[in-house]
Design an enzyme around this catalytic site. Structure first.
Site, short mmCIF file in Angstrom:
data_model
loop_
_atom_site.label_atom_id
_atom_site.label_comp_id
_atom_site.label_asym_id
_atom_site.label_seq_id
_atom_site.Cartn_x
_atom_site.Cartn_y
_atom_site.Cartn_z
N GLU A 166 39.24 37.41 40.66
CA GLU A 166 39.38 35.97 40.39
C GLU A 166 38.24 35.11 40.94
OE1 GLU A 166 43.31 34.69 41.51
OE2 GLU A 166 44.24 35.93 39.98
N GLU A 351 47.21 41.33 36.82
CA GLU A 351 48.23 40.64 37.62
C GLU A 351 49.07 39.77 36.69
OE1 GLU A 351 47.04 38.25 41.00
OE2 GLU A 351 45.59 39.78 41.61
#
Ligand code: FCB
Length: 441
Positions: A166, A351
């Site tokens: 991320e 995720e």
């Protein structure tokens, strides 16, 4: 009533796994682990609520891996802790850290799971922050050395590896919004970090590939931008949000450029050689990880720095993070990656999951029906995309167990397994058994 019977419709080679990260679960007070920017941030901004204990995975990793295995998952996404391996300023290897990851990987293989390690999930050794952290381009070079080290020592035991988790969180959330470590609120720093973290990724791809033929990817988090209404100002605002949050990273990686509307506000803070760096940043990758949780409602907001939007929440059903259920967004991003960036790239949902107010009932059970609904709705989106022929190869639930949820400390529970932070006992929730029901057939 929701269940996860949708799992039965996935092809047999589709990989179901779970995800965690080092700082959130390991506990860094033992094993000679060094400090990271999160220890510093926790001390200064979170009343000292940090990852010293976390889930004590360092002690309980065998039990945790067995939980993954027993639910029928096939793979485990975890991250290496850079400060555990290199705690000191002199870059001397910590043998206890090396030993831990050797034992962890051996255990994963013993249980016949496939490891999906990530090199960097936010625990930057504190020594680098003293020199500017991700705002300093040198950090990218140090990161590439770290990547080399990982490949040299562990690549015989993984086939796939991700560089960064991320990059939006590493840069924007942490250097513009100041909500994550190192807690900076400054546009220049954010722009520098947005570039340097991608540069670090690019260097690491080459470093990893110089040692082994393992497949290298990166994990991007995408958030869907819904303009609050069809007023053109709000549509522009949503486009800018999308350019900064999502496209900055995917355009750079797949197309070797940054989106023009984002460059208009951030370009002046980038190093003069940024276009050359983009060649390194767009070094081909073998797979893409997509993390997806929710959407934001975007409204125009006149600011002094050109970041002319604000983010609001709508009226859809919400998780304990106040994040709306918006599964369509997941399908949207899968299709966008496939159609706009690269038709061949294998996509993994690395995720997806939700925080829930979980509690033990009188029978000592945790009945997390909303989480089952959340997984069900998102898995249906994945299946829809698979049925369109998009090469989606796997889905990792976030998370195996409750853990240190960054600036929210231990308050937010994302796990399929409940963690009692007094006894460190693990108690599988209903969602865990729901996966087990369909995966262990
Ligand atoms: C993601 C992070 C992960 C976890 C979830 C809820 O942004 O990668 O560590 O905190 O959100």
């Amino acid at each position: 009533m929701h269940n996860l019977s949708v799992i039965q419709e996935f092809p047999s080679d589709f990989i179901f796994g779970v995800a965690t990260s080092s700082y959130q679960i390991e506990g860094n007070k033992n094993g000679d682990c060094g400090l990271s920017i999160w220890d510093d941030f926790a001390r200064k901004k979170l009343n000292g609520i940090d990852g010293k204990e976390a889930c004590r995975h360092l002690d309980f990793f065998k039990e945790d891996i067995k939980l993954i295995k027993d639910a029928g998952f096939k793979s485990y996404r975890f991250s290496f802790s850079w400060p555990r391996l290199f705690p000191e300023k002199n870059q001397k290897l910590n043998n206890l850290g090396l030993d831990f990851y050797n034992r962890l990987l051996d255990e994963i293989h013993k249980q016949e799971l496939e490891p999906y390690p990530t090199l960097y999930h936010w625990d930057l050794p504190i020594r680098f922050q003293d020199q500017g952290g991700w705002t300093n381009k040198d950090t990218a070079k140090y990161f590439s050395d770290f990547a080399l080290f990982i490949a040299e020592h562990f690549s015989d035991r993984y086939n796939k590896i991700a560089t960064i988790n991320e990059p939006w969180c590493v840069s924007w959330l942490s250097h513009y919004l100041g909500e994550h470590a190192p807690g900076i609120k400054d546009l220049r720093s954010a722009a520098q970090a947005m570039h340097n973290i991608l540069y670090a990724h690019g260097l690491a791809v080459t470093a990893l590939k110089s040692i082994s033929s393992s497949e290298v990817g990166i994990v991007l988090n995408n958030e869907y931008a819904s303009p609050i209404n069809d007023d053109p100002n709000n549509i522009d605002a949503a486009n800018l949000f999308d350019a900064i949050y999502n496209r900055w990273f995917s355009d750079a990686i797949f197309l070797g450029k940054y989106p023009e509307i984002a460059l208009e506000v951030l370009g002046k803070y980038l190093p003069s050689e940024f276009r050359d760096d983009l060649k390194i940043i767009s070094t081909p990758i073998d797979w893409l990880g997509l993390n997806y949780y929710t959407r934001s409602l975007i409204k125009n907001y006149k600011s002094n720095d050109g970041i002319n939007y604000e983010c609001l929440r709508g009226d859809l059903k919400k998780t304990d993070m106040d994040w709306e259920f918006y599964p369509q967004g997941l399908g949207y991003f899968i299709e966008r990656i496939h159609n706009e960036y690269n038709k061949k790239i294998p996509i993994y949902i690395t995720e997806n999951g939700m925080a829930n107010k979980d509690f033990l009932n009188e029978k000592n059970e945790i009945i997390d029906l909303d989480r089952i609904e959340y997984f069900d709705l998102h898995l249906k989106e994945v299946l829809k995309c698979l049925n369109k022929g998009i090469p989606i190869k796997g889905y990792f639930a976030w998370s195996l167990m409750d853990n240190y949820e960054w600036s929210f400390g231990y308050e937010k529970r994302f796990g399929m397994v409940y963690v009692d932070y007094q006894s460190f006992k693990r108690i599988p929730k209903k969602s865990y058994y729901e996966f087990q029901k369909y995966l262990c057939v």
